[in-house]
Design a protein around this motif. Structure first.
Motif, PDB file in Angstrom:
ATOM      1  N   ILE A  10       5.237  -3.492   6.859  1.00  0.00           N
ATOM      2  CA  ILE A  10       6.412  -3.877   6.065  1.00  0.00           C
ATOM      3  C   ILE A  10       6.362  -3.200   4.700  1.00  0.00           C
ATOM      4  CG2 ILE A  10       7.647  -5.802   4.993  1.00  0.00           C
ATOM      5  CD1 ILE A  10       7.860  -5.702   8.045  1.00  0.00           C
ATOM      6  N   ALA A  11       5.184  -3.169   4.096  1.00  0.00           N
ATOM      7  CA  ALA A  11       5.031  -2.535   2.787  1.00  0.00           C
ATOM      8  C   ALA A  11       5.348  -1.050   2.868  1.00  0.00           C
ATOM      9  CB  ALA A  11       3.608  -2.756   2.264  1.00  0.00           C
ATOM     10  N   ARG A  12       4.886  -0.396   3.944  1.00  0.00           N
ATOM     11  CA  ARG A  12       5.147   1.045   4.103  1.00  0.00           C
ATOM     12  C   ARG A  12       6.634   1.313   4.285  1.00  0.00           C
ATOM     13  NH1 ARG A  12       6.024   3.498   8.566  1.00  0.00           N
ATOM     14  NH2 ARG A  12       5.127   1.788   9.812  1.00  0.00           N
ATOM     15  N   ILE A  13       7.323   0.501   5.117  1.00  0.00           N
ATOM     16  CA  ILE A  13       8.759   0.697   5.362  1.00  0.00           C
ATOM     17  C   ILE A  13       9.564   0.440   4.082  1.00  0.00           C
ATOM     18  CG2 ILE A  13      10.754  -0.183   6.651  1.00  0.00           C
ATOM     19  CD1 ILE A  13       8.762  -0.911   8.905  1.00  0.00           C
ATOM     20  N   ALA A  14       9.162  -0.580   3.324  1.00  0.00           N
ATOM     21  CA  ALA A  14       9.894  -0.936   2.107  1.00  0.00           C
ATOM     22  C   ALA A  14       9.540  -0.051   0.922  1.00  0.00           C
ATOM     23  CB  ALA A  14       9.613  -2.397   1.758  1.00  0.00           C
ATOM     24  N   GLY A  15       8.420   0.690   1.049  1.00  0.00           N
ATOM     25  CA  GLY A  15       7.991   1.546  -0.049  1.00  0.00           C
ATOM     26  C   GLY A  15       7.433   0.771  -1.213  1.00  0.00           C
ATOM     27  N   VAL A  16       6.760  -0.333  -0.890  1.00  0.00           N
ATOM     28  CA  VAL A  16       6.156  -1.154  -1.939  1.00  0.00           C
ATOM     29  C   VAL A  16       4.719  -1.461  -1.548  1.00  0.00           C
ATOM     30  CG1 VAL A  16       8.364  -2.207  -2.593  1.00  0.00           C
ATOM     31  CG2 VAL A  16       6.931  -3.300  -0.837  1.00  0.00           C
ATOM     32  N   SER A  17       4.009  -2.169  -2.410  1.00  0.00           N
ATOM     33  CA  SER A  17       2.633  -2.545  -2.113  1.00  0.00           C
ATOM     34  C   SER A  17       2.602  -3.802  -1.244  1.00  0.00           C
ATOM     35  CB  SER A  17       1.867  -2.811  -3.410  1.00  0.00           C
ATOM     36  OG  SER A  17       2.407  -3.937  -4.079  1.00  0.00           O
ATOM     37  N   THR A  18       1.448  -4.030  -0.598  1.00  0.00           N
ATOM     38  CA  THR A  18       1.302  -5.241   0.219  1.00  0.00           C
ATOM     39  C   THR A  18       1.384  -6.497  -0.640  1.00  0.00           C
ATOM     40  OG1 THR A  18      -1.110  -5.059   0.047  1.00  0.00           O
ATOM     41  CG2 THR A  18      -0.069  -4.129   2.023  1.00  0.00           C
ATOM     42  N   SER A  19       0.931  -6.422  -1.884  1.00  0.00           N
ATOM     43  CA  SER A  19       0.993  -7.584  -2.772  1.00  0.00           C
ATOM     44  C   SER A  19       2.442  -7.933  -3.110  1.00  0.00           C
ATOM     45  CB  SER A  19       0.197  -7.330  -4.053  1.00  0.00           C
ATOM     46  OG  SER A  19       0.707  -6.196  -4.745  1.00  0.00           O
ATOM     47  N   THR A  20       3.298  -6.906  -3.186  1.00  0.00           N
ATOM     48  CA  THR A  20       4.721  -7.157  -3.442  1.00  0.00           C
ATOM     49  C   THR A  20       5.358  -7.868  -2.246  1.00  0.00           C
ATOM     50  OG1 THR A  20       4.901  -5.229  -4.881  1.00  0.00           O
ATOM     51  CG2 THR A  20       6.947  -6.083  -3.955  1.00  0.00           C
ATOM     52  N   VAL A  21       4.980  -7.457  -1.027  1.00  0.00           N
ATOM     53  CA  VAL A  21       5.483  -8.131   0.170  1.00  0.00           C
ATOM     54  C   VAL A  21       5.012  -9.584   0.185  1.00  0.00           C
ATOM     55  CG1 VAL A  21       5.460  -8.173   2.693  1.00  0.00           C
ATOM     56  CG2 VAL A  21       5.538  -5.988   1.496  1.00  0.00           C
ATOM     57  N   SER A  22       3.772  -9.815  -0.173  1.00  0.00           N
ATOM     58  CA  SER A  22       3.239 -11.177  -0.224  1.00  0.00           C
ATOM     59  C   SER A  22       4.014 -12.031  -1.213  1.00  0.00           C
ATOM     60  CB  SER A  22       1.756 -11.163  -0.615  1.00  0.00           C
ATOM     61  OG  SER A  22       0.978 -10.522   0.366  1.00  0.00           O
ATOM     62  N   ARG A  23       4.356 -11.442  -2.352  1.00  0.00           N
ATOM     63  CA  ARG A  23       5.131 -12.187  -3.355  1.00  0.00           C
ATOM     64  C   ARG A  23       6.513 -12.536  -2.817  1.00  0.00           C
ATOM     65  NH1 ARG A  23       2.977  -8.051  -6.874  1.00  0.00           N
ATOM     66  NH2 ARG A  23       1.236  -8.887  -8.112  1.00  0.00           N
ATOM     67  N   ALA A  24       7.102 -11.599  -2.071  1.00  0.00           N
ATOM     68  CA  ALA A  24       8.430 -11.849  -1.499  1.00  0.00           C
ATOM     69  C   ALA A  24       8.379 -12.985  -0.488  1.00  0.00           C
ATOM     70  CB  ALA A  24       8.960 -10.577  -0.834  1.00  0.00           C
TER      71      ALA A  24
END
Length: 340
Positions: A10-24
């Motif tokens: 998900i982080a790779r597809i969104a172009g963000v870090s894994t920590s950002t996905v966790s925050r979301a």
């Protein structure tokens, strides 16, 4: 087959870090609403699901509670289980429902199963005298609530929620006495059940005040079912029943009385009145219309869940709470004044 989608994907597809996905995923205020919604949409599109086990290891909480009932086929426990699950879900908890099969060994194994699956707490629905002791033995440090047996009366140091069975028995006796019945049978008492002992005590106390000693027919089995109610009623009717009313210890037993009465050509309520206890869903059916003592199942369910989740959230287990709920009478067409 499609590969399992991970948070890294998900982080790779969104172009963000894994920590950002966790925050979301955790609704963190550190993230803008636009970014959060974009990540959540990618999660939905890709079929990503939060790893509940991983989250529980981090939070030390699974938001899952275990529920053990004696028999899921019993209409009373089926309705009670639905009420517990519905209310628990409204509070953010899922429920693992287990069938104890009226067997102490099976129930003990289920405690082990639920604890190994890291449930946050357990509700044990039981009317057996040793139910409180079982909780103390099998889950001494896990939040737990005993539903159905009054721990306040038994003296067990466990949290409990129950109906006031003593008051329920009195209520049944008062109703039949007010209708004018004097020859009454109490059918289905289970001597090994504290719940049934209290129900019988309340009933006999009121009858004795009226100068009446009721006939009591014990149920030697570990459960109360339609089949058992029918078998006990057949014996009663075969020997010649002079009673004008029967108070069945449960609605399931009362349904068994109805079956046996039909076999013997006995009309209810014309020949004999019938009163049950539980107010299960079948009691209100047009061809049954059973008068009964209502256990207020939804209130019982909500009280048990509220008590358990409060203990889980507060992590306080030094004091024990005992909640007792008063039953009510539901008058239908199965009871009437006796023939003169």
């Amino acid at each position: 087959m499609r590969q399992h989608i991970t948070i890294k994907d998900i982080a790779r597809i969104a172009g963000v870090s894994t920590s950002t996905v966790s925050r979301a995923l955790s609704n963190s205020p550190e993230l803008s609403e636009q970014t959060r919604q974009r990540i959540l949409e990618i999660c939905r599109r890709e079929g990503y699901r939060v790893n509940a086990l991983a989250r529980s290891l981090i939070c030390n909480k699974t938001n899952v509670i275990g529920l053990i009932v004696p028999e899921v086929t019993n209409p009373f426990y089926a309705e009670l289980s639905l009420g517990i699950e519905t209310h628990a879900r409204s509070l953010g908890y899922n429920v693992i429902l287990c069938n104890g099969q009226n067997d102490a060994k099976v129930t003990e194994e289920l405690f082990g199963f639920l604890i190994s699956h890291q449930v946050d707490g357990i509700i044990l629905a039981s009317s057996q005298q040793d139910a409180g002791t079982m909780i103390q033995k099998l889950a001494p440090r896990l939040p737990a609530v005993l539903l159905g047996t009054p721990a306040l009366v038994s003296g067990d140091e466990v949290n409990s929620v129950c109906i006031d069975n003593l008051a329920g028995g009195r209520l049944a006796a008062e109703h039949l006495l007010e209708l004018g019945h004097r020859d009454i049978v109490y059918l289905g008492n289970r001597p090994n059940s504290l719940t049934h002992q209290l129900r019988l005590r309340g009933f006999t106390e009121m009858m004795e005040k009226a100068g009446i000693i009721p006939q009591v027919i014990d149920n030697p089995h570990g459960c109360s079912s339609i089949d058992i109610g029918c078998a006990l009623s057949r014996k009663l009717f075969a020997n010649g029943c002079s009673a004008t009313a029967i108070f069945a210890s449960t609605d399931s037993m009362a349904l068994g009385v109805l079956q046996a009465a039909d076999e013997y050509g006995i009309s209810i309520p014309e020949d004999i009145s019938l009163l049950g206890f539980d107010n299960i869903i079948y009691s209100a059916l047009p061809k049954i219309e059973l008068s009964t003592i209502d256990q207020r199942k939804q209130l019982l369910a909500e009280a048990a869940v509220d008590l358990l989740t409060r203990i889980i959230d507060s992590n306080e287990q030094d004091e024990f709470t005992h909640r007792m709920i008063r039953p009510t009478l539901v008058s239908r067409s199965s009871c009437r004044a006796p023939k003169k």
